[in-house]
Write a protein that holds these residues in place. Sequence first.
Motif, PDB file in Angstrom:
ATOM      1  N   ARG A  99     -20.135  33.466 -42.826  1.00 21.41           N
ATOM      2  CA  ARG A  99     -19.746  34.722 -42.193  1.00 21.41           C
ATOM      3  C   ARG A  99     -19.454  34.553 -40.698  1.00 21.41           C
ATOM      4  NH1 ARG A  99     -25.133  34.499 -42.964  1.00 21.41           N
ATOM      5  NH2 ARG A  99     -26.547  35.182 -41.306  1.00 21.41           N
ATOM      6  N   LYS A 100     -20.210  33.676 -40.014  1.00 21.51           N
ATOM      7  CA  LYS A 100     -19.970  33.482 -38.579  1.00 21.51           C
ATOM      8  C   LYS A 100     -18.631  32.802 -38.331  1.00 21.51           C
ATOM      9  CE  LYS A 100     -24.836  33.270 -37.195  1.00 21.51           C
ATOM     10  NZ  LYS A 100     -25.883  32.451 -36.532  1.00 21.51           N
ATOM     11  N   ILE A 101     -18.290  31.839 -39.176  1.00 24.58           N
ATOM     12  CA  ILE A 101     -16.996  31.167 -39.047  1.00 24.58           C
ATOM     13  C   ILE A 101     -15.863  32.152 -39.309  1.00 24.58           C
ATOM     14  CG2 ILE A 101     -15.501  29.433 -40.102  1.00 24.58           C
ATOM     15  CD1 ILE A 101     -17.500  28.200 -38.278  1.00 24.58           C
ATOM     16  N   LEU A 102     -16.035  33.011 -40.305  1.00 31.03           N
ATOM     17  CA  LEU A 102     -14.983  33.966 -40.641  1.00 31.03           C
ATOM     18  C   LEU A 102     -14.757  34.975 -39.516  1.00 31.03           C
ATOM     19  CD1 LEU A 102     -15.868  34.704 -44.380  1.00 31.03           C
ATOM     20  CD2 LEU A 102     -14.084  33.202 -43.506  1.00 31.03           C
ATOM     21  N   ARG A 103     -15.852  35.340 -38.804  1.00 32.30           N
ATOM     22  CA  ARG A 103     -15.706  36.311 -37.726  1.00 32.30           C
ATOM     23  C   ARG A 103     -15.120  35.697 -36.462  1.00 32.30           C
ATOM     24  NH1 ARG A 103     -21.047  38.469 -39.304  1.00 32.30           N
ATOM     25  NH2 ARG A 103     -21.949  37.120 -37.696  1.00 32.30           N
ATOM     26  N   SER A 104     -15.410  34.421 -36.192  1.00 31.75           N
ATOM     27  CA  SER A 104     -15.049  33.830 -34.898  1.00 31.75           C
ATOM     28  C   SER A 104     -13.802  32.956 -34.947  1.00 31.75           C
ATOM     29  CB  SER A 104     -16.226  32.993 -34.374  1.00 31.75           C
ATOM     30  OG  SER A 104     -16.580  31.973 -35.297  1.00 31.75           O
ATOM     31  N   THR A 105     -13.355  32.509 -36.112  1.00 31.51           N
ATOM     32  CA  THR A 105     -12.213  31.598 -36.211  1.00 31.51           C
ATOM     33  C   THR A 105     -10.959  32.389 -36.562  1.00 31.51           C
ATOM     34  OG1 THR A 105     -13.691  29.845 -36.977  1.00 31.51           O
ATOM     35  CG2 THR A 105     -11.341  29.506 -37.288  1.00 31.51           C
ATOM     36  N   TRP A 106      -9.985  32.357 -35.667  1.00 34.26           N
ATOM     37  CA  TRP A 106      -8.758  33.136 -35.875  1.00 34.26           C
ATOM     38  C   TRP A 106      -7.938  32.583 -37.036  1.00 34.26           C
ATOM     39  CZ3 TRP A 106      -4.008  30.916 -35.891  1.00 34.26           C
ATOM     40  CH2 TRP A 106      -3.902  29.632 -35.360  1.00 34.26           C
ATOM     41  N   LEU A 107      -8.126  31.292 -37.397  1.00 39.07           N
ATOM     42  CA  LEU A 107      -7.354  30.692 -38.475  1.00 39.07           C
ATOM     43  C   LEU A 107      -7.552  31.451 -39.781  1.00 39.07           C
ATOM     44  CD1 LEU A 107      -6.828  26.943 -39.076  1.00 39.07           C
ATOM     45  CD2 LEU A 107      -7.505  28.354 -40.984  1.00 39.07           C
ATOM     46  N   PHE A 108      -8.802  31.888 -40.059  1.00 42.29           N
ATOM     47  CA  PHE A 108      -9.067  32.640 -41.279  1.00 42.29           C
ATOM     48  C   PHE A 108      -8.615  34.090 -41.143  1.00 42.29           C
ATOM     49  CE2 PHE A 108     -12.280  29.224 -41.620  1.00 42.29           C
ATOM     50  CZ  PHE A 108     -11.891  28.701 -42.837  1.00 42.29           C
ATOM     51  N   GLN A 109      -8.643  34.604 -39.928  1.00 41.32           N
ATOM     52  CA  GLN A 109      -8.269  36.000 -39.733  1.00 41.32           C
ATOM     53  C   GLN A 109      -6.779  36.234 -39.948  1.00 41.32           C
ATOM     54  OE1 GLN A 109      -9.693  36.885 -35.813  1.00 41.32           O
ATOM     55  NE2 GLN A 109     -11.850  36.635 -36.363  1.00 41.32           N
ATOM     56  N   SER A 110      -5.973  35.172 -39.849  1.00 44.87           N
ATOM     57  CA  SER A 110      -4.532  35.313 -40.037  1.00 44.87           C
ATOM     58  C   SER A 110      -4.114  35.218 -41.503  1.00 44.87           C
ATOM     59  CB  SER A 110      -3.797  34.228 -39.230  1.00 44.87           C
ATOM     60  OG  SER A 110      -4.173  32.936 -39.671  1.00 44.87           O
ATOM     61  N   PRO A 169       4.049  31.504 -44.645  1.00 48.45           N
ATOM     62  CA  PRO A 169       4.801  31.054 -43.453  1.00 48.45           C
ATOM     63  C   PRO A 169       4.308  31.678 -42.148  1.00 48.45           C
ATOM     64  CG  PRO A 169       6.286  31.622 -45.258  1.00 48.45           C
ATOM     65  CD  PRO A 169       4.930  32.085 -45.669  1.00 48.45           C
ATOM     66  N   GLU A 170       3.961  32.971 -42.166  1.00 47.22           N
ATOM     67  CA  GLU A 170       3.547  33.618 -40.924  1.00 47.22           C
ATOM     68  C   GLU A 170       2.262  32.994 -40.387  1.00 47.22           C
ATOM     69  OE1 GLU A 170       3.243  37.764 -41.489  1.00 47.22           O
ATOM     70  OE2 GLU A 170       5.384  38.049 -41.993  1.00 47.22           O
ATOM     71  N   LEU A 215       1.099  30.022 -41.138  1.00 49.22           N
ATOM     72  CA  LEU A 215       1.386  28.631 -40.803  1.00 49.22           C
ATOM     73  C   LEU A 215       2.063  28.541 -39.436  1.00 49.22           C
ATOM     74  CD1 LEU A 215       1.430  25.657 -41.649  1.00 49.22           C
ATOM     75  CD2 LEU A 215       3.630  26.087 -42.767  1.00 49.22           C
ATOM     76  N   HIS A 216       2.972  29.477 -39.143  1.00 50.70           N
ATOM     77  CA  HIS A 216       3.650  29.471 -37.848  1.00 50.70           C
ATOM     78  C   HIS A 216       2.647  29.673 -36.712  1.00 50.70           C
ATOM     79  CE1 HIS A 216       6.735  30.129 -34.834  1.00 50.70           C
ATOM     80  NE2 HIS A 216       6.149  31.290 -34.512  1.00 50.70           N
ATOM     81  N   GLN A 217       1.690  30.586 -36.884  1.00 47.10           N
ATOM     82  CA  GLN A 217       0.669  30.803 -35.852  1.00 47.10           C
ATOM     83  C   GLN A 217      -0.191  29.558 -35.657  1.00 47.10           C
ATOM     84  OE1 GLN A 217      -1.638  34.344 -36.526  1.00 47.10           O
ATOM     85  NE2 GLN A 217       0.160  35.589 -37.025  1.00 47.10           N
ATOM     86  N   ILE A 218      -0.548  28.897 -36.753  1.00 47.54           N
ATOM     87  CA  ILE A 218      -1.375  27.686 -36.652  1.00 47.54           C
ATOM     88  C   ILE A 218      -0.625  26.585 -35.904  1.00 47.54           C
ATOM     89  CG2 ILE A 218      -2.469  25.856 -38.007  1.00 47.54           C
ATOM     90  CD1 ILE A 218      -2.990  27.963 -40.173  1.00 47.54           C
ATOM     91  N   ILE A 219       0.661  26.429 -36.189  1.00 47.47           N
ATOM     92  CA  ILE A 219       1.453  25.382 -35.521  1.00 47.47           C
ATOM     93  C   ILE A 219       1.574  25.691 -34.033  1.00 47.47           C
ATOM     94  CG2 ILE A 219       3.753  24.364 -35.371  1.00 47.47           C
ATOM     95  CD1 ILE A 219       4.010  24.699 -38.390  1.00 47.47           C
ATOM     96  N   GLU A 220       1.822  26.958 -33.679  1.00 48.39           N
ATOM     97  CA  GLU A 220       1.946  27.318 -32.263  1.00 48.39           C
ATOM     98  C   GLU A 220       0.629  27.089 -31.525  1.00 48.39           C
ATOM     99  OE1 GLU A 220       4.692  28.109 -30.638  1.00 48.39           O
ATOM    100  OE2 GLU A 220       5.763  27.718 -32.510  1.00 48.39           O
ATOM    101  N   ARG A 221      -0.481  27.457 -32.138  1.00 48.24           N
ATOM    102  CA  ARG A 221      -1.791  27.211 -31.515  1.00 48.24           C
ATOM    103  C   ARG A 221      -2.047  25.710 -31.354  1.00 48.24           C
ATOM    104  NH1 ARG A 221      -5.943  31.263 -31.304  1.00 48.24           N
ATOM    105  NH2 ARG A 221      -4.895  33.280 -31.307  1.00 48.24           N
ATOM    106  N   ALA A 222      -1.667  24.941 -32.344  1.00 50.01           N
ATOM    107  CA  ALA A 222      -1.858  23.488 -32.273  1.00 50.01           C
ATOM    108  C   ALA A 222      -1.040  22.887 -31.128  1.00 50.01           C
ATOM    109  CB  ALA A 222      -1.478  22.847 -33.602  1.00 50.01           C
ATOM    110  N   LYS A 223       0.173  23.372 -30.910  1.00 50.61           N
ATOM    111  CA  LYS A 223       0.992  22.878 -29.798  1.00 50.61           C
ATOM    112  C   LYS A 223       0.328  23.193 -28.459  1.00 50.61           C
ATOM    113  CE  LYS A 223       5.471  23.232 -32.175  1.00 50.61           C
ATOM    114  NZ  LYS A 223       6.785  23.932 -32.198  1.00 50.61           N
ATOM    115  N   ILE A 224      -0.209  24.399 -28.339  1.00 47.87           N
ATOM    116  CA  ILE A 224      -0.876  24.781 -27.088  1.00 47.87           C
ATOM    117  C   ILE A 224      -2.094  23.903 -26.834  1.00 47.87           C
ATOM    118  CG2 ILE A 224      -2.140  26.640 -25.947  1.00 47.87           C
ATOM    119  CD1 ILE A 224      -0.312  28.618 -27.395  1.00 47.87           C
TER     120      ILE A 224
END
Length: 564
Positions: A394-405, A512-513, A515-524
């Motif tokens: 539950r803590k990972i789900l609340r704090s990690t944006w990867l799952f929230q997307s 795709p949406e 995945l696109h957010q994950i790729i952009e975050r990874a670039k940053i």
Amino acid sequence: MREKHYCTLSERSILESALPKLHPSTSKWRRYIREVRKILLISEHNPRTKARFRSRESVFTEAKRHLKESKVTMHPFSLLAMYKDIVMLITWYVYFFTATLYMTLHWESRVNCARYILYALKPILGVHIVMSFFMGFYNESGDYVEVRPKAIAINYLCGFFILDLSLFICPEVGHIYPDLFVYEGILHLLIFFHIPSVTKCLRVITLLLDLGNSVHELTSLVSTSLMLIHFFSVLICCYPEFRTGFHTMSNTSWVMLAGVPPKSNICGFRKYLVCLHKVCAMFLGPCSGMWNVRDLDEIIIFIIIILTGMFYMAYVTALVLQMSLSIRSSGNLYKHIIYQLTYYCRVKKLPDTITKRVKLYYSTRFKEKYFRENLILSTLSQHLQLELKLHNCRKILRSTWLFQSLAPSVVGRIIMQLETLIVLPNDLIKDHKSPDYIFFITSGEVAIYTKDGMELLHICDGDYFGEISVLSNLNLLESSEVNKSLSYVAVYITELLVMRKETFKHHVIQHPEALHQIIERAKIRNLLNQERIHKFNVKTKGVSRKVLSRALKRRASTAVYNYS
């Protein structure tokens, strides 16, 4: 021989207070206020903190939340709260036995010191009442710590405030109005309702001494049993004195038969011992003891004592059997495995350092209770397994944006395929040779190093790493030399959730949406790492690379975990 992790970064965010740093020209008064606020915040040295929060980062986050919600309240897991619990444990014990014994000795003509002890405890009770309006509490139902002043005040007013106030003023009743001593005695008996407070304070002592839950339960049972027996002994000792104020005592009363009539010159301590014998016979027996009970009002009182004793002893018996069965089933298996492990290490002539680390892993993994998690989960339905996984994550789900997307249904399928991994301090978790996994930090702390031994930063609860390598391996992101040079080392005991590349490919790429957010975050994140490395290269220009390259080898093991 393994060396410890020597951090080269500033750890102010972890080790120091969550309060903002003061200016050098700040007045002494403001510095004093800041030091007071420190002892009001959650502390790693409070044993209850270690039982509730699993990492230093979670402690720091809790301190920041406390400061955001209130700056005047005291956290229940602070240092000041720990000292208050210890002082109040002693105070409750002294007050309980002194006040009740004072009632049995009051009928004597000679002066006793019990009243003076009660007066000495009044300042402590007064401070306790005031602090209780500012001390937060742990909400068991919501699984959080309440630190808002209004909620704290309402909880105390609806709880122990009336009881504490009665105990605070009751010594004055008998002193100002001697004829009302009977009512003062009734107020003194209200201390009986503070037995849960004694058990709560006792928990702090058992945690400080690093005793297990079973020892705490047994200690609480012994303490509660003694207080109950003492309470009923004083009750039946004072009841005849209270009764003679309304009508004459009959000759068939058990106190007359026992030779301890009320309003007599018999020693009060002797009366108490006679009553203690009577209560022990009925509370633990039950039997009537040496003297039979014939009067109706006394029969009613002893029926209450007998029923209370029967229900209490049934509860104690069930609790002891439950503890013994759990200790035998899980505790003995754990001890047997540790014994086999010790014998194995001795036969293989393993170094003491390796033996200690293996035992530390088992202690962290099983909490000194052995169980087969896979066998337990296999007997549950898929829906229950998912509920357990979601609760643990539950803590990972609340704090990690990867799952929230991602959609909830996709998150549920991913959670079911995550694997748990526990790593010890200084262990190398990931380098360029293990690019097929994404790691989520459940609890603990991880340091990021370059190939030259430079320490970039620390990541803690809720963070993740490895996604850049997975994306590059799937040809979704351009391969970076910077990312290939990074290594991740555990600073403390760290619990991780591991996602395989196949899981990521099967569940995430189809959206795709997200995945696109994950790729952009990874670039940053990749650009931020390049910037940190560039600043380090500017600072260390001209320093021998051989000297820098030894740092990682000294601080981490050369073994890489194999998750296949």
